[in-house]
Design an enzyme around this catalytic site. Structure first.
Site, PDB file in Angstrom:
ATOM      1  NE  ARG A  55      45.622  22.821  51.337  1.00  0.00           N
ATOM      2  CZ  ARG A  55      44.764  21.484  51.445  1.00  0.00           C
ATOM      3  NH1 ARG A  55      43.667  21.871  52.301  1.00  0.00           N
ATOM      4  NH2 ARG A  55      45.005  20.190  51.065  1.00  0.00           N
ATOM      5  CE1 TYR A 106      46.858  46.461  41.555  1.00  0.00           C
ATOM      6  CE2 TYR A 106      45.649  44.696  42.059  1.00  0.00           C
ATOM      7  CZ  TYR A 106      46.574  45.140  41.698  1.00  0.00           C
ATOM      8  OH  TYR A 106      47.518  44.377  41.064  1.00  0.00           O
ATOM      9  CG  ASP A 177      42.928  47.751  48.742  1.00  0.00           C
ATOM     10  OD1 ASP A 177      44.012  48.064  49.673  1.00  0.00           O
ATOM     11  OD2 ASP A 177      43.005  47.015  47.823  1.00  0.00           O
ATOM     12  CE  LYS A 202      51.231  46.134  45.285  1.00  0.00           C
ATOM     13  NZ  LYS A 202      49.982  46.293  45.175  1.00  0.00           N
TER      14      LYS A 202
HETATM   15  C1  LIG Z   1      48.751  45.773  44.577  1.00  0.00           C
HETATM   16  C2  LIG Z   1      47.725  46.050  45.098  1.00  0.00           C
HETATM   17  C3  LIG Z   1      46.714  44.906  45.480  1.00  0.00           C
HETATM   18  C4  LIG Z   1      46.879  43.643  44.837  1.00  0.00           C
HETATM   19  O1  LIG Z   1      47.670  42.872  45.669  1.00  0.00           O
HETATM   20  P1  LIG Z   1      48.867  41.845  45.246  1.00  0.00           P
HETATM   21  O2  LIG Z   1      49.802  41.430  46.405  1.00  0.00           O
HETATM   22  O3  LIG Z   1      49.630  42.364  44.201  1.00  0.00           O
HETATM   23  O4  LIG Z   1      48.152  40.633  44.992  1.00  0.00           O
HETATM   24  C5  LIG Z   1      45.340  45.228  45.709  1.00  0.00           C
HETATM   25  N1  LIG Z   1      44.966  46.460  46.220  1.00  0.00           N
HETATM   26  C6  LIG Z   1      46.004  47.600  46.119  1.00  0.00           C
HETATM   27  C7  LIG Z   1      45.573  48.994  46.526  1.00  0.00           C
HETATM   28  C8  LIG Z   1      47.243  47.301  45.480  1.00  0.00           C
HETATM   29  O5  LIG Z   1      48.218  48.227  45.338  1.00  0.00           O
END
Ligand SMILES: *Cc1c(COP(=O)(O)O)cnc(C)c1O
Length: 382
Positions: A55, A106, A177, A202
């Site tokens: 961890r 998001y 983000d 993504k």
């Molecule tokens: C998908 C997404 C998230 C969340 O991420 P996960 O890997 O699905 O937990 C956060 N911010 C944006 C802009 C996203 O497209």
């Protein structure tokens, strides 16, 4: 521990360009070393070293973290998902901390924040991040300002440098983000942000085959608190996921170049299509975010959104009719994905137009993508 802030350097000492770094970063360098960092499936370590238990860290995570940290200009910590990374950052805040959160972001983030507000854990204020006065009043007494740009799914552009200045004057840390732009198109830390968040699920992973998240910062104190949450809360990434994500990052530059070219061409053609009411893509010269995006981004990315004429049912039919383009949620992979975002109640509440379709442009041939979209639009609105 996070990897070093700089990746490998060529013999003349100059830093590698980002599209070389994605290929060359995070590799072993001694004679006889394997070219790729071995995938380390281990839950424990022999006593006496830096790591005692899995961890606390893993060499395969570290390879991914070195590359993403170097790309963003900080040190990186990988998490089990983007949401796990977001939750870890929120958990570093004191009880009942005030936070300012972009109202367009998001949708999972809104749920994360609202759940904590309902439990009395945080006191969020949702702001229109395009309005700097709202950011200023939202940041009064706040510990954190949460931004996303381009925004999901409206493709709005937020002025990171201006927002960071305002937040810092009021003592708030700034998280951006950067999932949509990727570090190859936008570097929030250089624009004044304190922490960058990624859903590596993504574009970084890029093949719709894993879940992974990351936080990047150059603020040692913040990093320590974030790492403590990962170790103690156990929101650690899987080893295989970290390996696959780094494998994805190796081709990020070429995938993004192609996806972005496709997005720009599709946006241009959609803007002239009779079944389309509005296109949202910051690369279009008449897009409201164009000027700002051209300043703070080095490219406009592979995401776009458009609103169809007619009602939500007609927009749903476009999603049913596409064949090459996949009707599915998520984004950032080699395969194009299309989705009507207002099918989620949380998106309706956030004000997403009912006919808005979000398109993640993949790396297919743009003429095939256009033929598919054009036919689907014709059949859906016939
Ligand atoms: C998908 C997404 C998230 C969340 O991420 P996960 O890997 O699905 O937990 C956060 N911010 C944006 C802009 C996203 O497209």
């Amino acid at each position: 521990m996070p990897g070093p802030p700089n990746g490998p350097t060529p013999p003349d000492g100059s830093p590698l360009r980002p599209d070389s770094l994605v290929v060359a970063g995070g590799r072993p360098h001694e004679a006889g070393d394997p070219i790729n960092r071995p995938v380390s499936f281990n839950s424990t370590y022999r006593t006496g070293g830096r790591l005692a238990y899995a961890r606390e860290g893993n060499p395969t995570w570290a390879a991914f973290e070195e590359v993403l940290g170097a790309l963003e200009g900080g040190s990186c910590l990988a998490f089990a998902s983007g949401m796990a990374a977001a939750a870890a950052l929120l958990e570093t805040l004191p009880a009942e901390a005030r936070i300012a959160v972009s109202g367009v972001a998001y949708h999972g983030l809104g749920e994360l924040v609202r759940d904590r507000a309902a439990a009395g854990r945080l006191r969020p204020e949702f702001v229109d991040a395009a309005d700097l006065d709202e950011i200023a009043s939202g940041c009064d007494g706040a510990a954190l300002l949460w931004l996303e740009t381009p925004t999901n799914p409206l493709m709005g552009i937020v002025d990171i440098a201006a927002a960071a200045r305002i937040a810092h004057e009021r003592g708030a840390l700034v998280v951006v983000d950067n999932t949509f732009a990727t570090p190859l198109r936008q570097r929030p830390l250089a624009l004044g942000a304190d922490v960058v968040l990624h859903s590596a699920t993504k574009f970084l992973g890029g093949h719709a085959d894993l879940l992974l998240g990351a936080l990047v910062s150059a603020n040692g104190e913040a990093l320590e608190r974030i790492e403590r949450r990962r170790v103690v809360d156990g929101s650690v990434p899987g080893v295989m996921e970290a390996f696959l994500a780094l494998r994805g990052v190796r081709t990020l530059a070429v995938r993004l170049d192609r996806g972005e070219r496709n997005a720009a061409e599709l946006a241009r053609r959609l803007a002239g299509h009779p079944a389309v009411e509005r296109v949202r893509y910051p690369g279009l010269p008449d897009d409201p975010g164009h000027r700002l995006a051209a300043e703070q981004m080095s490219g406009f990315g592979a995401m776009l959104a458009f609103e169809t004429v007619g009602d939500a049912a007609a927009a749903d039919r476009v999603c049913d009719e596409v064949r090459l383009i996949n009707h599915a949620t998520s984004l950032g992979g080699v395969e194009s994905l299309l989705e009507r975002r207002a099918r989620y109640p949380t998106e309706v509440r956030a004000g997403t137009p009912p006919t808005l379709l979000r398109l993640s442009a993949g790396i297919e041939n743009v003429e095939d993508l256009w033929a598919d979209l054009d036919r689907a639009l014709a059949e859906a609105t016939a």
